[in-house]
Enzyme design. Structure first.
Site, PDB file in Angstrom:
ATOM      1  N   ASP A 452      -3.119  98.240  41.018  1.00 21.31           N
ATOM      2  CA  ASP A 452      -3.171  96.835  40.632  1.00 21.31           C
ATOM      3  C   ASP A 452      -4.323  96.567  39.676  1.00 21.31           C
ATOM      4  OD1 ASP A 452      -2.318  93.987  41.134  1.00 21.31           O
ATOM      5  OD2 ASP A 452      -4.370  93.852  41.857  1.00 21.31           O
ATOM      6  N   GLU A 505      -0.499  98.990  36.586  1.00 26.71           N
ATOM      7  CA  GLU A 505      -0.253  97.634  36.121  1.00 26.71           C
ATOM      8  C   GLU A 505      -1.339  97.348  35.089  1.00 26.71           C
ATOM      9  OE1 GLU A 505      -0.273  92.937  37.343  1.00 26.71           O
ATOM     10  OE2 GLU A 505      -1.698  94.372  38.138  1.00 26.71           O
TER      11      GLU A 505
END
Length: 780
Positions: A452, A505
């Site tokens: 993330d 990401e």
């Protein structure tokens, strides 16, 4: 420990498990503390017998006594326990609230002398066996236990060396709470890294959350503190009582805890795994084909809200069958590591090594992963090494000073989320995170880590204005420590766990996210294509009459499609906070919205790159996702709507996945230009996109999307000549099929190529294009 009577009540009724607790003041008048002058006199005299033949031990030095009571001593094992001294064996015990303590050994029963403040001591004959036990009498209970301070360190020199080097790839085996047999005794070894602490003690439900009797020993320059507690086993709650450099105390959850209490309680839990894995075949073959050359369609799931109220084992009875029936190859689980605030969806982690206890035990989570594997479904978990929350019982200033976070407050504070960023330049912190990545892969058999917020790690000026950040040593905005960390993490995971894929990401144009580390890249296997997602959704929100002005938003992705290995994500972030659900982004009435939704999915599944779809979007849920109630499953109830409505969209997703998996042209050459060719990428006036996909043998699939609400009859498209006896093109998927809720405009028969040049090719076909639909055709 063996309790002979009901548990003692001093201190009185304990508060909620895991909460900081204040022990009542000890009844000091019941014991006498020897004045310093008396202690000095006693040290000058030889030990002498006392009542019953017990001889007194040499009194503690006043400074040592004070440091032990204050929880500030670095070497309690040197003062407590049994030690050879002149004239015999000195034994000293620290047990607050006890009325008496007796040493029990083979053929020996010796009461210890009460020295006050919980200290008991005696000088035993030199031949007293050192494998002794303690009988401790409290006002309303008696406990027989081994003395923790008669044991050698339970952590080896190699572990300490690797920790000091920041290279312990199995850190979870060295730090934290681990049940074990040590020197023939069963108990739990507690270890914690706290280099700035003046002292550390273990507090838990086994000592009424008063750590006075359990000071830990410092293991030298490693910064690690250790204590083996006999008799403490699985299920015990604990925290570390850390004495900060200023002498104040803080009660902290274990950073390496492998299980935690159910929030909002926050104590750590002693645990051990007993799960017997049954996914051997899956694990043996998951790495046969690299992820970027294999079919991958991912169903993103927020476990607590997929079916609210279900735990890991109940989910294992439903989720694998649902995902397999829809044909997804993988699930991606939003963060499952322990987090105190459910509204963060797991993205503010406090227990990096503990699956959230909201849904069950760590073995329950293993059972879920095992069940998914046995159903043929891979498991990707969201991993959050970019930041952590500031809770004062967790990682923030863990030992009184910045430890896991960067020491520069401007570098430590994450500007967007009110959290703290890790200090990637500190080797022990980097080791904590790299080992955590391997932990999830090895202990829980996960097949991928989706990392993330990578961009927030890579840039020093991320979400910061001028004056709020400091350039690196070269004057740039890149964070070299974060780059080094990500490279080390990826290299380590791929080396230790064959078949695992790491996914970034990353929302910027950072060069080489999926390039190998030995070529200067970050080393990820795949990257979310955030540019494609934003551009394509922007196009789809436009009324069809205006789409011709935004045509390049659907074609621009092919300009950079092979710069990285991509996943096309329609994730949870796109269906919350006012962004609307996928179907609700589409313009028009309900029929047109569903048609646009289906056409978009057909375009997405044919586009180069792997696919990711968030739960609820597979059946065109119209409402935004809420973690409070999850998907609107009632929309699939036959009593609510016709089969062709929401259930029709779900049937389409199942067929998309089925045809996709059966057609190597759609995935085999995702990351190289040879796998794609435009037929017509410039039909802006028609809102039409037509392209070819090829497999490694050149076999093609023709994908055509018509994003206008009109039927286009005989729409001529140039096609390649196909060798062999395949002389026609047949429709293999049509999102306007009536089964999916469409209008049923189909190409029912084979389309034979005609010698009519089109789009630079000598032959062409002229299919009918349904309105707001995607059609796939293949040679037959």
């Amino acid at each position: 420990m063996t309790a002979r009577k009901p548990a003692r009540t001093a201190p009185s009724s304990s508060p909620a498990a895991g909460a900081p607790r204040t022990a009542p003041a000890r009844t000091a008048p019941a014991r006498k503390t020897a004045p310093a002058t008396a202690a000095r006199t006693a040290r000058a005299e030889p030990s002498r017998p006392r009542r019953g033949g017990t001889r007194t031990a040499r009194p503690l030095d006043g400074a040592d006594r004070g440091r032990l009571l204050a929880g500030e001593h670095h070497a309690p094992h040197g003062l407590l326990g049994a030690h050879p001294v002149r004239g015999g064996t000195g034994v000293r015990v620290l047990r607050p609230y006890a009325r008496s303590v007796t040493v029990l050994a083979k053929g020996v029963r010796v009461p210890l002398h009460d020295e006050g403040d919980g200290f008991f001591a005696a000088l035993l004959p030199a031949d007293t066996p050192l494998e002794y036990r303690l009988l401790i009498d409290y006002p309303d209970a008696s406990v027989e236990t081994h003395d923790p301070y008669r044991f050698l360190p339970a952590l080896g020199e190699l572990d300490l060396h690797l920790i000091g080097e920041g290279r312990h790839e199995e850190l979870w085996t060295a730090l934290g709470a681990r049940t074990m047999e040590h020197q023939g005794v069963t108990g739990t070894r507690f270890t914690v890294w706290a280099p700035n602490a003046r002292g550390v003690r273990v507090a838990g439900d086994f000592n009424h959350w008063d750590g006075t009797a359990y000071p830990m020993r410092s293991l030298g320059s490693s910064g690690v503190w250790e204590l083996f507690l006999p008799g403490v086993g699985e299920g015990a709650l604990y925290k570390f009582d850390v004495c900060r450099p200023d002498g104040s105390h803080t009660l902290r959850a274990d950073p390496m805890a492998r299980r935690a209490e159910v929030p909002p309680a926050n104590a750590s839990v002693v645990t051990a795994s007993h799960h017997v894995w049954q996914d051997q075949e899956w694990m043996a073959h998951r790495g046969d084909v690299p992820a970027h050359r294999a079919p991958m369609s991912v169903y993103e799931v927020h476990l607590p809200s997929w079916r609210p109220g279900l735990g890991y084992r109940q989910l294992a009875a439903q989720l694998p069958a649902y995902v397999r029936a829809l044909g997804f190859t993988h699930v991606e689980l939003m963060p499952v590591a322990e987090h105190p605030f459910g509204g963060s969806w797991g993205y503010q982690v406090t227990g990096f090594y503990a699956p959230t206890s909201r849904l069950g035990s760590p073995d329950d989570f293993r059972f879920l992963v095992d069940s998914l594997h046995r159903a043929g479904v891979g498991v990707i978990v969201d991993w959050v090494p970019a930041h952590f929350p500031r809770d004062d019982w967790a990682l923030a200033e863990f030992d009184g000073r910045p430890l896991y976070e960067h020491p520069d407050p401007k570098r430590a504070a994450h500007p967007d989320w009110g959290t703290l960023e890790f200090d990637y330049g500190r080797r022990e912190v980097r080791n904590f995170l790299v080992s955590n990545a391997t932990y999830w892969c090895e202990e829980f058999h996960v097949d991928g880590l989706r990392v993330d917020a990578v961009a927030s790690m890579l840039y020093l000026d991320y979400s910061r204005e001028d004056g709020q950040w400091t350039p690196n040593e070269h004057g740039g905005r890149e964070n070299p420590d974060a780059v080094s960390f990500l490279q080390e993490m990826n290299a380590t995971v791929y080396r230790r766990s064959p078949g695992v894929v790491t996914i970034a990401e990353e929302s910027t144009a950072w060069d080489g996210v999926t390039r190998a580390t030995d070529l200067g890249g970050l080393g990820f296997g795949l990257k979310w294509n955030m540019g494609w997602m934003h551009d394509s959704l922007e196009y789809m929100t436009k009324e069809p009459v205006h789409r011709k002005y935004h045509h390049d938003e659907m074609t621009f992705s092919m300009v950079y499609a092979y710069s990285e290995n991509y996943i096309l994500p329609i994730s949870h972030d796109e269906v919350v906070h006012g962004k609307r659900a996928l179907v609700s982004k589409m313009p028009g009435d309900w029929w047109q919205q569903r048609a646009g939704h289906r056409a978009y999915l057909g375009f997405m599944w044919a586009h180069p790159g792997k696919q990711l779809l968030f739960m609820g979007q597979e059946f065109a849920q119209g409402a935004e996702w809420s973690e409070g109630h999850g998907p609107d499953w009632w929309l699939l109830d036959p009593s609510y709507a016709a089969e062709s409505d929401h259930r029709g969209v779900r049937a389409l997703v199942g067929d998309l996945n089925r045809v996709y998996a059966e057609t190597p042209a759609l995935w085999q050459l995702d990351t190289v230009p040879e796998g794609f060719a435009w037929v017509d990428g410039g039909a802006a006036e028609d809102n039409v996109f037509a392209f070819l996909r090829h497999d490694a043998h050149g076999s093609p699939l023709l994908a055509v999307s018509n994003f206008s609400p009109v039927v286009r009859h005989g729409y001529r498209l140039g096609v390649p000549e196909v060798p062999g006896d395949r002389v026609a093109w047949a429709e293999v998927l049509n999102t306007d099929d009536a089964r999916y809720g469409g209008g049923g405009v189909r190409n029912t028969g084979p389309l034979k190529p005609e010698p009519v040049p089109a789009h630079g090719r000598s032959t062409s076909v002229a299919p009918t294009l349904p309105p707001l639909a995607t059609v796939w055709l293949r040679p037959v």
